[in-house]
Design a protein around this motif. Structure first.
Motif, short mmCIF file in Angstrom:
data_model
loop_
_atom_site.label_atom_id
_atom_site.label_comp_id
_atom_site.label_asym_id
_atom_site.label_seq_id
_atom_site.Cartn_x
_atom_site.Cartn_y
_atom_site.Cartn_z
N GLU A 21 -3.00 -2.70 7.39
CA GLU A 21 -2.43 -1.36 7.28
C GLU A 21 -3.54 -0.36 6.93
N PRO A 22 -3.51 0.84 7.48
CA PRO A 22 -4.48 1.85 7.07
C PRO A 22 -4.30 2.22 5.61
N PHE A 23 -5.38 2.47 4.92
CA PHE A 23 -5.34 2.81 3.50
C PHE A 23 -5.17 4.31 3.38
N LEU A 24 -3.99 4.74 2.89
CA LEU A 24 -3.65 6.15 2.83
C LEU A 24 -3.63 6.65 1.39
N VAL A 25 -4.35 7.75 1.18
CA VAL A 25 -4.46 8.38 -0.13
C VAL A 25 -3.64 9.67 -0.12
N ALA A 26 -2.73 9.80 -1.06
CA ALA A 26 -1.87 10.99 -1.12
C ALA A 26 -2.62 12.16 -1.76
N HIS A 27 -2.90 13.17 -0.97
CA HIS A 27 -3.70 14.32 -1.36
C HIS A 27 -2.96 15.23 -2.34
N ARG A 28 -3.39 15.22 -3.60
CA ARG A 28 -2.71 15.95 -4.67
C ARG A 28 -1.26 15.47 -4.80
N THR A 253 -4.21 12.26 2.90
CA THR A 253 -3.19 13.03 3.62
C THR A 253 -2.19 13.65 2.67
N ASN A 254 -1.62 14.78 3.07
CA ASN A 254 -0.53 15.40 2.32
C ASN A 254 0.80 14.70 2.59
N ARG A 255 0.84 13.88 3.66
CA ARG A 255 2.10 13.30 4.14
C ARG A 255 1.96 11.79 4.35
N PRO A 256 1.86 10.99 3.29
CA PRO A 256 1.61 9.56 3.48
C PRO A 256 2.67 8.83 4.29
N GLU A 257 3.94 9.10 4.05
CA GLU A 257 4.99 8.39 4.78
C GLU A 257 4.98 8.78 6.25
N PHE A 258 4.89 10.06 6.54
CA PHE A 258 4.85 10.57 7.91
C PHE A 258 3.68 9.96 8.67
N LEU A 259 2.51 9.94 8.04
CA LEU A 259 1.32 9.44 8.72
C LEU A 259 1.39 7.93 8.94
N ARG A 260 1.89 7.20 7.95
CA ARG A 260 1.96 5.75 8.13
C ARG A 260 2.92 5.37 9.25
N LYS A 261 4.06 6.05 9.30
CA LYS A 261 5.01 5.77 10.38
C LYS A 261 4.40 6.07 11.73
N LEU A 263 1.19 6.08 12.55
CA LEU A 263 0.14 5.11 12.86
C LEU A 263 0.71 3.75 13.22
N SER A 264 1.90 3.44 12.71
CA SER A 264 2.52 2.15 13.01
C SER A 264 3.34 2.18 14.30
N GLY A 265 3.38 3.35 14.93
CA GLY A 265 4.10 3.47 16.19
C GLY A 265 5.52 3.96 16.07
N VAL A 266 5.97 4.22 14.82
CA VAL A 266 7.31 4.77 14.62
C VAL A 266 7.25 6.27 14.95
N PRO A 267 8.09 6.77 15.84
CA PRO A 267 8.03 8.18 16.20
C PRO A 267 8.21 9.06 14.96
N PRO A 268 7.19 9.89 14.61
CA PRO A 268 7.31 10.73 13.42
C PRO A 268 8.30 11.85 13.63
N VAL A 269 8.95 12.26 12.55
CA VAL A 269 9.86 13.40 12.60
C VAL A 269 9.02 14.66 12.55
N ALA A 270 9.32 15.62 13.37
CA ALA A 270 8.55 16.86 13.40
C ALA A 270 8.60 17.55 12.06
N ALA A 271 7.49 18.15 11.67
CA ALA A 271 7.42 18.86 10.39
C ALA A 271 8.35 20.06 10.42
N PRO A 272 9.11 20.29 9.31
CA PRO A 272 10.01 21.43 9.28
C PRO A 272 9.24 22.73 9.22
#
Length: 272
Positions: A21-28, A253-261, A263-272
């Motif tokens: 899995e990519p190592f994701l750091v939550a920015h602030r 990243t500011n969006r760890p869950e969004f980015l992980r999904k 990168l794993s091929g799960v279609p991300p939900v568009a940012a509001p």
């Protein structure tokens, strides 16, 4: 049978590395969804599956350490107080959440110890020092009191003397020098300057803005010299994938869950 077993073990190891899995750091913290550098943002980052959190820290007038990006509180509280000229009590009396959304009204600026207390076992804490080496004694005291293991802590800073002091006093902590790049081409600082700085301050690695001008040759020179490479701040899947392919060990990243999904091929939900 022994050569076959050795070959199989090698193939399994290679597959595991490729599938890691990519190592994701939550920015602030999860700062897309909660006010940056606050306990709600850090708590949400863990819920979103971040591997680490990153927070910004300053030394206050009374020698305490507070979590805040800017050098004053105007942007996140509406009231301007310069951090180095203010006491912790003065800073924590401000509302650091209402600016983001009404539901976060009353959120205060946390201390380093309060942020460290959110870090679960097995996760990491990226401590970005926003001031100078004068913070190091208090910071090391707070981190020692946190109960976190040495390997859970990564100190990062744009200030090379900060990294040098940390590696001198507490070499067990991983420490990386940060840099962005001048807007003009070619890239400034170049690899020679980066490598000279990393060697001088005994840093473990280099962390940079995910500048589109960075290429394989630039980052390979850093890695081949024995230093880690990390990048920030990335909220787009394609950019994250590019830098991971270039050898980045972590993506902030500011969006760890969004980015992980994504990168794993799960279609991300568009940012509001």
């Amino acid at each position: 049978m022994k050569p076959i077993l050795t070959l199989a073990a090698g193939l399994m190891a290679a597959t595991a590395m490729h599938a890691a899995e990519p190592f994701l750091v939550a920015h602030r913290g999860a700062s897309h969804d909660a006010p940056e550098n606050t306990l709600p943002a850090f708590g949400l980052a863990w819920k979103q599956g971040a591997d680490a959190i990153e927070g910004d820290f300053h030394l206050t007038r009374d020698g305490k350490i507070v979590c805040l990006h800017d050098y004053d509180t105007k942007r996140v509280s509406g009231t301007k107080k310069v951090v180095k000229d203010s006491t912790l009590a003065e800073l924590q009396a401000l509302d650091a959440g209402a600016w983001f959304k009404p539901e976060f009204k009353g959120t205060k600026l946390p201390t380093l110890r309060e942020v460290a207390a959110t870090v679960p076992a097995g996760k990491k804490f990226y401590v970005e020092v926003k001031c100078g080496p004068e913070i190091v004694p208090a910071m090391l005291e707070d981190l020692a009191a946190s109960g976190l293991k040495d390997e859970q802590i990564v100190v990062i800073s744009f200030q090379a003397p900060v990294i040098a002091e940390v590696k001198k006093v507490k070499p067990a902590y991983k420490a990386c020098w940060l840099s962005s790049f001048a807007k003009e081409s070619p890239l400034d600082p170049g690899t020679d300057e980066v490598l000279a700085t990393l060697r001088k301050i005994k840093a473990d690695g280099f962390s940079s803005k995910a500048d589109e001008r960075l290429d394989e040759g630039y980052l390979k020179a850093i890695r081949d010299s024995g230093f880690e490479y990390h990048c920030w701040t990335v909220d787009e899947v394609a950019t994250a994938r590019r830098f991971l392919d270039l050898g980045a060990l972590s993506v902030t990243t500011n969006r760890p869950e969004f980015l992980r999904k994504g990168l794993s091929g799960v279609p991300p939900v568009a940012a509001p």
